[in-house]
Design a protein around this motif. Structure first.
Motif, short mmCIF file in Angstrom:
data_model
loop_
_atom_site.label_atom_id
_atom_site.label_comp_id
_atom_site.label_asym_id
_atom_site.label_seq_id
_atom_site.Cartn_x
_atom_site.Cartn_y
_atom_site.Cartn_z
N ASN A 132 23.03 32.62 -15.23
CA ASN A 132 23.82 32.63 -16.46
C ASN A 132 23.39 31.56 -17.48
O ASN A 132 24.21 30.79 -17.98
N ILE A 133 22.11 31.50 -17.78
CA ILE A 133 21.65 30.52 -18.77
C ILE A 133 21.72 31.12 -20.18
O ILE A 133 21.53 32.33 -20.37
N SER A 134 21.99 30.27 -21.14
CA SER A 134 22.09 30.69 -22.54
C SER A 134 21.48 29.63 -23.44
O SER A 134 21.69 28.43 -23.22
N MET A 140 16.26 33.26 -34.27
CA MET A 140 15.15 34.15 -33.94
C MET A 140 15.23 34.66 -32.50
O MET A 140 15.14 35.84 -32.24
N LEU A 141 15.40 33.73 -31.55
CA LEU A 141 15.51 34.09 -30.13
C LEU A 141 16.88 33.69 -29.63
O LEU A 141 17.28 32.54 -29.77
N LYS A 142 17.58 34.63 -29.01
CA LYS A 142 18.91 34.34 -28.47
C LYS A 142 19.00 34.88 -27.05
O LYS A 142 18.84 36.08 -26.82
N ILE A 143 19.25 33.98 -26.11
CA ILE A 143 19.40 34.36 -24.71
C ILE A 143 20.83 34.07 -24.29
O ILE A 143 21.33 32.96 -24.49
N THR A 144 21.48 35.08 -23.72
CA THR A 144 22.88 34.95 -23.34
C THR A 144 23.11 35.35 -21.89
O THR A 144 22.78 36.47 -21.48
N ASN A 145 23.65 34.41 -21.11
CA ASN A 145 24.04 34.66 -19.71
C ASN A 145 22.92 35.34 -18.90
O ASN A 145 23.17 36.31 -18.17
N LEU A 146 21.73 34.81 -19.02
CA LEU A 146 20.58 35.40 -18.34
C LEU A 146 20.55 35.02 -16.86
O LEU A 146 20.66 33.85 -16.50
N THR A 147 20.41 36.02 -16.02
CA THR A 147 20.35 35.81 -14.57
C THR A 147 19.17 36.55 -13.97
O THR A 147 18.91 37.72 -14.32
N LYS A 148 18.44 35.87 -13.09
CA LYS A 148 17.31 36.48 -12.40
C LYS A 148 17.38 36.09 -10.93
O LYS A 148 17.43 34.91 -10.58
#
Length: 202
Positions: free
Chosen positions: A29-31, A1-9
């Motif tokens: 880069n969180i996934s 349902m929810l997919k987070i790939t290489n998230l950077t803030k």
């Protein structure tokens, strides 16, 4: 349902004319993935980025790189209306969750989808789920304790029947009794959702 790939803030910190711009990497880069009917707990110390992740998923703040997908659709492609019906968030401060100038009834009515016909019946159903009576409609936020406000905030978030419900440290400002009570409500919500999904499949 929810997919987070290489998230950077990366947050830009306040700086003066004479200082070089300083930054703070909140997410690097969180996934992770969240499947239907799963419960995911993000654990970490203060400042580790838990609230940042939650706000990004709700599209309250932008992110610098990576992707966020819900049911295979890019988060950035959702309309405001679609977001309201897909993701809802319960904030950690129950005292800042409601406009003090508006009655609880008005705040709840505003949260219901405009296409819903019997809005009051829907609101009463959600209030019952969090063990609140419908005689609260004409009252104001200041007339409720922190635990009661948090329960009303949960009911309000459920009015849109969101696919994803995010709770950003909903127990942090509550005493142990209210923490346990809110936890029981979340368990009840999950059980009801699973029951509804099974009926839908049948």
């Amino acid at each position: 349902m929810l997919k987070i790939t290489n998230l950077t803030k990366i947050y830009k910190l306040n700086s003066s004319f004479f200082e070089k711009q300083k930054t703070f990497v909140a997410l690097n880069n969180i996934s992770f993935e969240l499947k239907k009917n799963e419960v995911l707990a993000v654990v970490g110390e203060s400042g580790s980025g838990k609230s940042t992740v939650a706000k990004i998923i709700c599209r309250l703040i932008p992110f610098d790189s990576g992707t966020v997908e819900i049911d295979g659709k890019n988060l950035l492609d959702f309309t405001k209306q679609e977001m309201a019906n897909t993701v809802q968030m319960i904030f950690q401060n129950p005292y800042a969750s409601f406009n003090p100038k508006l009655t609880i009834g008005y705040s709840l009515l505003e949260a219901v989808d405009k296409n819903v016909k019997n809005k009051e019946a829907v609101i009463k159903e959600k209030l019952k789920l969090v063990d609140m009576d419908d005689d609260i409609f004409t009252k104001y936020p200041y007339q409720f304790s922190g635990g009661q406000r948090q329960r009303i905030a949960i009911a309000r978030a459920l009015l849109r029947k969101p696919k994803i419900l995010i709770a950003d440290e909903p127990f942090s400002s509550l005493d142990i009794i209210n923490q346990n009570f809110i936890m029981k409500i979340f368990k009840k919500i999950k059980e009801e959702k699973q029951s509804t999904d099974r009926k839908s499949v049948v």
